[in-house]
Design a protein around this motif. Structure first.
Motif, PDB file in Angstrom:
ATOM      1  N   GLU A  99       0.483  -1.387  -0.377  1.00  8.63           N
ATOM      2  CA  GLU A  99      -0.176  -0.187   0.043  1.00  8.63           C
ATOM      3  C   GLU A  99       0.604   1.161  -0.070  1.00  8.63           C
ATOM      4  O   GLU A  99       0.466   2.089  -0.638  1.00  8.63           O
ATOM      5  CB  GLU A  99      -0.637   0.031   0.846  1.00  8.63           C
ATOM      6  CG  GLU A  99      -1.459   1.537   1.020  1.00  8.63           C
ATOM      7  CD  GLU A  99      -2.891   0.960   2.326  1.00  8.63           C
ATOM      8  OE1 GLU A  99      -2.761   2.486   2.770  1.00  8.63           O
ATOM      9  OE2 GLU A  99      -3.252   0.310   2.589  1.00  8.63           O
ATOM     10  N   LYS A 100       1.751   0.867   0.524  1.00  9.01           N
ATOM     11  CA  LYS A 100       3.091   2.311   0.661  1.00  9.01           C
ATOM     12  C   LYS A 100       3.673   2.915  -0.525  1.00  9.01           C
ATOM     13  O   LYS A 100       3.586   3.702  -0.737  1.00  9.01           O
ATOM     14  CB  LYS A 100       3.625   2.529   2.231  1.00  9.01           C
ATOM     15  CG  LYS A 100       4.787   3.469   1.826  1.00  9.01           C
ATOM     16  CD  LYS A 100       5.998   3.103   2.943  1.00  9.01           C
ATOM     17  CE  LYS A 100       7.061   3.733   3.890  1.00  9.01           C
ATOM     18  NZ  LYS A 100       7.550   3.712   4.369  1.00  9.01           N
ATOM     19  N   GLY A 131       0.323   1.178  -3.842  1.00  9.90           N
ATOM     20  CA  GLY A 131      -0.902   2.184  -3.209  1.00  9.90           C
ATOM     21  C   GLY A 131      -2.346   1.299  -2.549  1.00  9.90           C
ATOM     22  O   GLY A 131      -2.677  -0.179  -2.677  1.00  9.90           O
ATOM     23  N   LYS A 132      -2.997   1.178  -2.101  1.00  6.75           N
ATOM     24  CA  LYS A 132      -4.019   0.529  -1.424  1.00  6.75           C
ATOM     25  C   LYS A 132      -4.675  -0.063  -2.001  1.00  6.75           C
ATOM     26  O   LYS A 132      -5.047  -1.690  -1.533  1.00  6.75           O
ATOM     27  CB  LYS A 132      -5.200   1.383  -1.035  1.00  6.75           C
ATOM     28  CG  LYS A 132      -6.108   1.174   0.106  1.00  6.75           C
ATOM     29  CD  LYS A 132      -6.723   1.581   0.677  1.00  6.75           C
ATOM     30  CE  LYS A 132      -7.847   1.421   2.092  1.00  6.75           C
ATOM     31  NZ  LYS A 132      -7.008   0.059   3.382  1.00  6.75           N
ATOM     32  N   TRP A 164      -3.669  -2.357  -4.568  1.00  6.98           N
ATOM     33  CA  TRP A 164      -2.764  -3.505  -5.374  1.00  6.98           C
ATOM     34  C   TRP A 164      -2.488  -4.018  -3.805  1.00  6.98           C
ATOM     35  O   TRP A 164      -3.286  -5.788  -3.819  1.00  6.98           O
ATOM     36  CB  TRP A 164      -1.633  -2.874  -5.445  1.00  6.98           C
ATOM     37  CG  TRP A 164      -1.880  -2.245  -6.979  1.00  6.98           C
ATOM     38  CD1 TRP A 164      -1.848  -0.822  -7.083  1.00  6.98           C
ATOM     39  CD2 TRP A 164      -1.983  -3.356  -8.399  1.00  6.98           C
ATOM     40  NE1 TRP A 164      -2.077  -1.361  -8.275  1.00  6.98           N
ATOM     41  CE2 TRP A 164      -2.185  -2.403  -9.119  1.00  6.98           C
ATOM     42  CE3 TRP A 164      -2.338  -4.578  -8.327  1.00  6.98           C
ATOM     43  CZ2 TRP A 164      -2.757  -2.867 -10.322  1.00  6.98           C
ATOM     44  CZ3 TRP A 164      -2.704  -4.982  -9.334  1.00  6.98           C
ATOM     45  CH2 TRP A 164      -3.219  -4.061 -11.288  1.00  6.98           C
TER      46      TRP A 164
END
Length: 344
Positions: free
Chosen positions: A182-183, A186-187, A189
């Motif tokens: 996420e970092k 992206g959220k 994925w």
């Protein structure tokens, strides 16, 4: 057409001898599922490499091997290097080549991640001085005895300290991998990976570790179900009427069954469980006695301390002091007695 990030997330795995397979698999599969559309496993958004000191196959603690592995690559190729530890035996030789590689990575400012007992290797490499080390409650005592200068933390899933990340292992490795995906990607994925792994979402690093089962095998199904409810609500006081309703019986029948099977009523048993949980927190966390009393569902510190002393013949502060002294297994919460009964 698939849109790719400007720079794929690159992870190097250092697999130590007899590493734990489950956290490794959870971590790398989260990366694999985030790396590509669907389940095609192409290393597009994420790249990863499995490494051992000589490039030999890596033997896991369950006997399965990971192959092929590579010899250590230039650490500068990676965004993170993840070291997966495993079974700890005194006779096991230290992997000096792996420790040297971790020091080399630290010198070029590559963030290091210790998963399960992988954090032990970071400590041995001299890379955790003055830092908290997230560890499973199961390995807390091992760390305390082997590395008395370390600061073990066993009440959360992982700690992100910037250039050092430590993770308790087990299923928490998937949470940590999802957090990193996420970092960097992206959220969406991270959620895609976790959902395919049948996980709702990544738990936060501060999410508490599941506590050890605090009572042994019970054959009576009704009593066993009631104990499971109590174990899931150790920080709350559940009324006996509510407990009986949760397990589908009457209060009177529940009290009779507890008395027949365990020799105590459900109300006293529930309080004993909460006191055992308090003893566990005293051993494995740095929380204050006031915090522990509140977390165990007691109205105030005096109330908690009074019941604790009655149960264990010592105050919470006395137990914490003794727990921190070497050679005091007799006060380990797994071996504590309550009112003369073995509580495990």
């Amino acid at each position: 057409m698939t849109t790719l990030p400007n720079k794929p997330l690159a992870i190097g795995f250092v697999l130590l001898h007899r590493f734990t397979l489950f956290p490794f698999a959870a971590f790398v599969d989260c990366l694999r599922l985030a790396a590509d559309e669907g389940d095609r496993s192409r290393q597009l958004r994420c790249h990863w490499h499995f490494m051992t000191s000589g490039g030999q196959a890596a033997l896991s603690s369950c006997g399965a091997t990971i192959s092929p592995c590579e010899a250590f690559r230039d650490p500068g190729e990676f965004d993170y290097i993840v070291v997966i530890g495993g079974v700890q035996e005194e006779q096991d030789a230290t992997d000096s080549a792996a420790l040297a590689y971790l020091r080399q990575a630290a010198k070029v400012n590559v963030p290091l991640i210790g998963v399960c007992t992988g954090v032990f290797a970071l400590i041995q490499a001299g890379l955790m001085t003055g830092r908290r080390c997230c560890i499973s409650w199961y390995h807390h005592r091992d760390m305390h005895h082997r590395f008395p200068g370390a600061e073990p933390v066993a009440d959360r899933l992982f700690i992100d300290d910037g250039d050092r990340i430590t993770c308790a292992g087990g299923a928490a490795a998937a949470d940590l991998a999802g957090y990193l995906v996420e970092k960097h990607l992206g959220k969406a994925w991270a959620m895609k990976s976790l959902n395919i792994m049948l996980l709702d979402e990544a738990r936060k690093g501060a999410h508490p570790q599941p506590q050890p089962v605090v009572f042994g095998k019970v054959d009576d199904r009704l009593v066993r179900r009631a104990i499971a409810v109590l174990e899931q609500h150790l920080g709350e006081i559940i009324s006996m009427d509510e407990l009986a309703g949760r397990v589908g019986t009457s209060r009177r029948n529940l009290e009779r069954r507890f008395s027949d099977v365990l020799g105590v009523g459900p109300q006293k048993f529930a309080r004993d469980l909460r006191l055992r949980y308090g003893a566990w927190l005293l051993h494995y966390t740095g929380k204050s006695i006031t915090e522990i009393g509140e977390r165990c569902g007691f109205a105030d510190t005096a109330h908690f301390s009074r019941h604790f002393r009655t149960a264990f013949n010592m105050t919470p502060s006395e137990m914490r002091k003794r727990a921190g002294s070497p050679g005091n297994d007799q006060v380990d919460p797994f071996f504590l007695h309550i009112d003369g009964r073995l509580a495990v």
